[in-house]
Design an enzyme around this catalytic site. Structure first.
Site: not given
Length: 549
Positions: A358, A389, A516
């Site tokens: 960000e 893994h 937004k």
């Protein structure tokens, strides 16, 4: 970019050094390419740099006036130029009594006034003085936030869980059985699952939102309020006894119903992803107590001082940042993974994804011109032993280069429990895996014992490890509130160093805001039949599908 040092580095990157060759030609490399500060030892010898490249990177820092830029950051200059304000997260951890005047205001005094208010709230909760509507003491605290109001507090609270029962302090209770929870998801899944386990009479909610307008956070808060009101319908009592607000907007907190005594204030110069040191860290302080929260701040401040004063060749944030620029911009390595070999740091990679991407996921320079080079790489990570893994296959045998940070404490498990010797052995096993993985990533087949390297079976082609994957290893003396504070601040300053070299502003996030705005338009179109935006044919089709048309 006309900088001659930049051009030199671009030329050197065309034939980057091979790690096997570098180590074979210099037996002292593993000792020389290291630095340490604040109980953190950094080994960057497994990065694809030689002395010439390192010297040029340090010169690049000088060319971009990094020393003065650091001073601007730490002294309150308006380094966030697109929003015309400073980025003073370092002021949040400056010791009491020091003076920092910005625009005629003593910022340090403001910060410590806020910390005193937070301390009062923390102690009331931990000492069982704070009571819910039925008179019972608070047992559970739920932090409702998103982004920087969630990731940092969640990460630190989990990492420092064992400090919930810290040493005795004269002005606070050392031990607590308060359970601290975190809710961020917009869809309500986290909250719905959590509410089924909580007692409304003893649950306290913290609404953390810099703007107090974030839809994700307020949606969860409204649901929490409705849940409480379903058991006790006197709204003023519920709001007073069960909600705390943290924001820059006291007017919005008051309008929502947060009692003025339960409001903690932020300042506009506190960036969300740098805010855990402020009142946004209230959940951390409730978890570990104010004494340990101050230790967290002290560790970060110690790293701030190191960043401000250490010569660049031994300066941890400067070196980490310059190496990041070398890998991403010059070598074209567009992926970076963070691998803590300690389960307590399981949310640290998540926290860094926001901090780094960000901040530096930008393609426009400070002067408004388009960037002509690669900036922030894609970052991800996991606990190292789990990652082995999961995605280490790609690191060892995939088709692309990935840079890595290995993080682990040297000491662990010394509390005197009966089973500690077994836990100590598990920690030694974790340390061995950490060092072994960085070795194989760096040297490939050359790192393997003869019986594995000289494999002549029919599958030998599938058992080749190319190596030359660059990595840095960070050894903490031990994980504690203080060393965690220093580690977080190290990465914050790394981000700033990279932004200076890339000439971008790491303190705004316009790419977050646009989504937004669009979401509000889509919401109104979906549920209020208002065509408030013009959408593409795909979105229109999906809207109609959802609406059943």
């Amino acid at each position: 970019m006309t900088n001659s040092t930049w051009q030199t580095l671009s030329t050197l990157a065309q034939t980057p050094p091979d790690l096997n060759t570098l180590f074979k030609s210099d037996s002292t490399r593993g000792e020389r390419l290291t630095a340490s500060a604040c109980d953190i030892y950094m080994d960057f010898s497994k990065q694809a740099i030689d002395d010439k490249i390192l010297a040029e990177l340090l010169q690049l820092a000088d060319n971009f006036d990094l020393s003065n830029k650091i001073n601007d950051l730490l002294t309150g200059k308006k380094v966030n130029d697109t929003e015309n304000r400073p980025a003073l997260h370092t002021a949040l951890r400056t010791p009491k009594g020091e003076t920092l005047i910005v625009d005629g205001v003593d910022v340090n005094a403001q910060v410590h006034d806020s910390l005193e208010r937070a301390k009062h709230i923390v102690n009331r909760i931990r000492e069982k003085v704070w009571r819910g509507y039925s008179g019972k003491a608070i047992s559970d605290v739920v932090n409702i936030g998103v982004g920087g109001s969630d990731l940092g507090p969640l990460m630190a609270s989990v990492a420092l869980d064992e400090w919930a029962s810290g040493e005795w302090s004269t002005d606070e209770w050392a031990d607590t059985d308060i359970r601290v929870h975190f809710v961020s998801n917009m869809d309500g899944t986290q909250l719905d699952t959590l509410l089924k386990t909580l007692n409304p009479q003893t649950t306290l909610f913290i609404i953390s939102s810099k703007s107090f307008g974030t839809s994700d956070t307020l949606a969860n808060a409204k649901t929490a309020l409705a849940w409480l009101l379903s058991t006790h319908n006197h709204k003023p009592t519920i709001l007073h006894r069960h909600f705390i607000g943290i924001s820059t907007r006291p007017d919005k907190m008051t309008d929502w119903g947060i009692h003025v005594d339960n409001q903690l204030l932020l300042w506009e110069w506190v960036g969300g992803r740098f805010s855990m040191w402020s009142a946004i860290g209230l959940a951390i302080a409730i978890k570990i107590g104010m004494h340990n929260f101050y230790e967290l701040l002290a560790g970060a401040n110690q790293m701030d001082r190191h960043f401000a004063t250490a010569e660049f060749g031994k300066n941890l944030p400067v070196l980490l940042g310059l190496i990041g620029v070398w890998n991403a911009t010059f070598l074209g390595i567009n992926a970076h993974t963070v691998l803590p070999y300690d389960g307590r740091l399981k949310f640290f990679p998540n926290y860094l994804t926001q901090l780094e991407m960000e901040s530096n996921g930008k393609s426009v320079k400070r002067d408004g011109q388009k960037v002509g080079y690669a900036t922030c790489p894609i970052l991800w990570g996991d606990i190292g032993s789990n990652a082995q893994h999961a995605f280490y296959q790609l690191l060892h045998q995939g088709t692309q280069r990935v840079s890595c940070d290995f993080i682990t404490p040297i000491r662990r498990y010394d509390s005197g429990q009966v089973h500690d010797k077994y836990l100590e052995n598990q920690h030694k096993l974790s340390l061995a895996n950490c060092l072994a993985q960085s070795q194989v990533l760096a040297f490939g087949n050359e790192a393997l014992p003869d019986e594995l390297r000289n494999n002549n079976d029919n599958f030998r082609h599938f058992k080749q490890y190319r190596g030359n994957q660059p990595s840095t290893t960070l050894l903490l003396t031990a994980l504690s509130p203080k060393t965690l504070g220093a580690l977080i601040a190290l990465y914050e300053h790394k981000v700033f160093v990279m932004s200076v070299i890339w000439d971008i502003n790491p303190f705004d996030q316009w790419g977050v805001e646009v989504g937004k705005v669009m979401a509000n338009q889509v919401y109104d179109t979906l549920y209020h039949d208002e065509m408030v935006g013009v959408f593409d044919s795909s979105t229109n089709t999906l809207l109609n599908k959802i609406k059943g048309k």
